[in-house]
Motif scaffolding. Structure first.
Motif, short mmCIF file in Angstrom:
data_model
loop_
_atom_site.label_atom_id
_atom_site.label_comp_id
_atom_site.label_asym_id
_atom_site.label_seq_id
_atom_site.Cartn_x
_atom_site.Cartn_y
_atom_site.Cartn_z
N ALA A 140 0.80 -1.23 0.00
CA ALA A 140 0.00 0.00 0.00
C ALA A 140 0.83 1.28 0.00
N ILE A 141 2.03 1.23 0.57
CA ILE A 141 2.81 2.45 0.77
C ILE A 141 4.09 2.42 -0.06
N ALA A 142 4.21 3.35 -0.98
CA ALA A 142 5.42 3.49 -1.81
C ALA A 142 6.35 4.46 -1.09
N LEU A 143 7.32 3.93 -0.36
CA LEU A 143 8.18 4.76 0.48
C LEU A 143 8.98 5.77 -0.34
N ASP A 144 9.34 5.41 -1.58
CA ASP A 144 10.11 6.34 -2.41
C ASP A 144 9.31 7.58 -2.76
N ILE A 146 7.49 9.20 -0.72
CA ILE A 146 7.62 10.13 0.40
C ILE A 146 8.83 11.03 0.18
N ASP A 147 9.93 10.41 -0.20
CA ASP A 147 11.15 11.18 -0.48
C ASP A 147 10.92 12.16 -1.62
N ALA A 148 10.18 11.75 -2.63
CA ALA A 148 9.88 12.64 -3.76
C ALA A 148 9.04 13.83 -3.30
N ALA A 149 8.07 13.58 -2.44
CA ALA A 149 7.22 14.68 -1.94
C ALA A 149 8.02 15.66 -1.09
N LEU A 150 8.98 15.15 -0.34
CA LEU A 150 9.84 16.02 0.47
C LEU A 150 10.76 16.85 -0.41
N ARG A 151 11.37 16.21 -1.41
CA ARG A 151 12.28 16.94 -2.30
C ARG A 151 11.55 18.03 -3.07
N SER A 152 10.31 17.77 -3.44
CA SER A 152 9.55 18.74 -4.23
C SER A 152 9.03 19.91 -3.40
N GLY A 153 9.03 19.75 -2.08
CA GLY A 153 8.50 20.81 -1.21
C GLY A 153 7.03 20.66 -0.89
N VAL A 154 6.37 19.65 -1.49
CA VAL A 154 4.96 19.40 -1.15
C VAL A 154 4.85 19.06 0.33
N LEU A 155 5.80 18.29 0.84
CA LEU A 155 5.88 17.99 2.27
C LEU A 155 7.14 18.60 2.86
N HIS A 156 7.04 18.99 4.14
CA HIS A 156 8.22 19.44 4.87
C HIS A 156 8.76 18.34 5.78
N ALA A 157 7.85 17.54 6.35
CA ALA A 157 8.31 16.54 7.31
C ALA A 157 7.24 15.48 7.53
N LEU A 158 7.73 14.27 7.85
CA LEU A 158 6.88 13.16 8.30
C LEU A 158 7.51 12.63 9.58
N ALA A 159 6.68 12.35 10.58
CA ALA A 159 7.20 11.82 11.85
C ALA A 159 6.27 10.75 12.39
N VAL A 160 6.86 9.68 12.93
CA VAL A 160 6.08 8.64 13.62
C VAL A 160 6.72 8.39 14.97
N THR A 161 5.92 7.97 15.92
CA THR A 161 6.43 7.75 17.27
C THR A 161 6.29 6.29 17.67
N ILE A 196 11.65 6.96 7.14
CA ILE A 196 10.59 6.12 7.69
C ILE A 196 10.47 4.85 6.85
N THR A 197 10.43 3.71 7.54
CA THR A 197 10.33 2.41 6.87
C THR A 197 9.10 1.67 7.40
N ILE A 198 8.81 0.54 6.80
CA ILE A 198 7.71 -0.30 7.27
C ILE A 198 8.00 -0.77 8.70
N GLU A 199 9.28 -0.98 9.02
CA GLU A 199 9.64 -1.40 10.38
C GLU A 199 9.25 -0.34 11.40
N HIS A 200 9.43 0.94 11.06
CA HIS A 200 9.00 2.01 11.97
C HIS A 200 7.49 1.95 12.21
N LEU A 201 6.75 1.66 11.17
CA LEU A 201 5.29 1.60 11.30
C LEU A 201 4.87 0.39 12.13
N MET A 202 5.54 -0.73 11.94
CA MET A 202 5.23 -1.91 12.74
C MET A 202 5.54 -1.66 14.21
N ALA A 203 6.64 -0.96 14.47
CA ALA A 203 6.99 -0.64 15.85
C ALA A 203 5.96 0.29 16.47
#
Length: 403
Positions: A140-144, A146-161, A196-203
């Motif tokens: 479901a999640i294309a991690l690459d 996310i990096d493209a959205a950050l490089r383009s400026g559409v996103l500034h940051a993503l964070a998970v806890t 952010i990876t799938i492992e971060h989401l599983m954690a």
């Protein structure tokens, strides 16, 4: 909210606001967020000519981290990403998230099912096998993206806890546009720059006792992590530190829990399901409103200070709008709990978690269409009821440091 080196001490006057989205945790209950965000997307389409993705900072905890990361991967698609999240949830089934440990004859025998749970608990310190969720997230999640959205400026940051079982520290993992180290440390809370990876989401979504812990590397060593909702005392903090000027926060907790009669065992005591549901509600205890109130107090204090004094303080004003379910999710789960796969129903039945306040436990595990649809419909209705307030929140205006 105290601001350190992650963000400017005060935003430049007149700069476009940075919108943040904070998504709280709650297992299956977070389908409510998908419905609410889809409705917000529809509102913005109706009232605005812009089809751009409306959030620049995304943060999430537990299943809220899954939603935030999914949205980050769809941000380049603009408002369509909000519909994509709703479509993802509409297609979810329990078997795509977890299943009971395999045990011979489990489908025929409640005792065999119980044996499988005991063995799994001894081996993995968890009742369920969540490997299916790993496969679901990878698809479901294309991690690459996310990096493209950050490089383009559409996103500034993503964070998970996530919460470390090894050290007791509550960690926020950040993937930002600039990629710089994040020197943010508070008592019991740390942040680190990591893709952010799938492992971060599983954690982040590893509900204690239910799903296995996940190892992650922090500070040059490996630690084992569980659900980020544990020990989360300041859910808005990461969005503020990452530069959000306006924050939409969507929780799935209920300050007033449903007044449902708990199922009891033979001696009149609360059932295991009732106690487990209460414990689960404690893990996912929603500290959102307390954090919102704290920011409101800081905003009010800043508003009455002279400019010269305010300029010397390490604080800035942040506009916050919070959204919570208007109806009992425990009661909603009770209406749908029997739609779970039969082996899981057997387990919940044995725990006394099929009715009354025991159904609170099921509400976190009920990834079935009827319950998901009901949650999304509730989220859509709650947004519609507050449409004017929500549209006002997204109105384009310059940031006023004391708004």
């Amino acid at each position: 909210m105290h601001i350190d080196s992650l963000t400017p001490q005060a935003p430049p006057s007149g700069h476009p606001p940075v919108n943040g989205l904070v998504l709280m945790g709650g297992g299956a209950r977070t389908a409510y967020q998908a419905g609410a965000l889809q409705a917000i997307g529809a509102l913005l389409r109706q009232k605005s000519h812009s089809r751009h993705f409306p959030f620049q900072v995304l943060t999430g905890t537990s299943a809220g981290a899954l939603n935030a990361t999914f949205l980050a991967s769809k941000a380049m698609g603009g408002l369509n990403g909000l519909d994509d999240l709703a479509n993802f949830w509409s297609a979810i089934r329990t078997e795509a998230i977890y299943h009971l440990p395999s045990t011979p004859l489990a489908k025929f025998s409640r005792w065999a099912t119980a044996l499988g749970l005991v063995l799994s608990a001894r081996q993995q310190a968890a009742a369920m096998d969540s490997l299916a969720l790993v496969n679901t997230l990878h698809k479901a999640i294309a991690l690459d993206k996310i990096d493209a959205a950050l490089r383009s400026g559409v996103l500034h940051a993503l964070a998970v806890t996530a919460s470390s079982y090894s050290s007791g520290i509550h960690w926020t993992f950040c993937q930002t546009r600039d990629g710089l180290p994040i020197p943010w440390s508070r008592p019991g809370r740390r942040a680190e720059q990591q893709p952010i990876t799938i492992e971060h989401l599983m954690a982040s979504s590893a509900i204690p006792f239910i799903f296995p812990s996940t190892p992650l590397w922090v500070d040059g060593g490996m630690e084992y992590f569980g659900d980020g909702s544990m020990r989360q005392i300041s859910p808005l903090s990461s969005a503020v530190h990452l530069g959000a000027d306006r924050i939409l926060a969507i929780g799935v907790g209920q300050p007033q829990r449903a007044n449902l009669a708990g199922q009891r065992n033979g001696n009149g005591r609360p059932s295991l399901g009732t106690i487990a549901g209460h414990a689960m509600a404690s893990v996912f205890h929603d500290t959102l409103e307390a954090d919102v109130a704290q920011i409101a107090r800081i905003n009010l204090s800043l508003n009455v200070l002279p400019d010269s004094v305010r300029a010397e303080l390490p604080f800035r004003a942040v506009e916050v709008l919070s959204l919570q379910p208007s109806a009992s999710l425990d009661a909603l789960a009770q209406d749908h709990v029997h739609t779970l796969p039969r082996p899981i129903v057997r387990v919940l039945e044995g725990l006394g978690a099929l009715q009354g306040s025991g159904a609170a436990l099921a509400s976190y595990l009920l990834f079935e269409p009827g319950f998901i649809e009901a949650l999304m419909s509730l989220g859509q209705a709650d947004v519609k009821a507050r449409s004017e307030e929500i549209l006002a929140f997204f109105e384009p205006h310059s940031v006023d440091p004391v708004r």
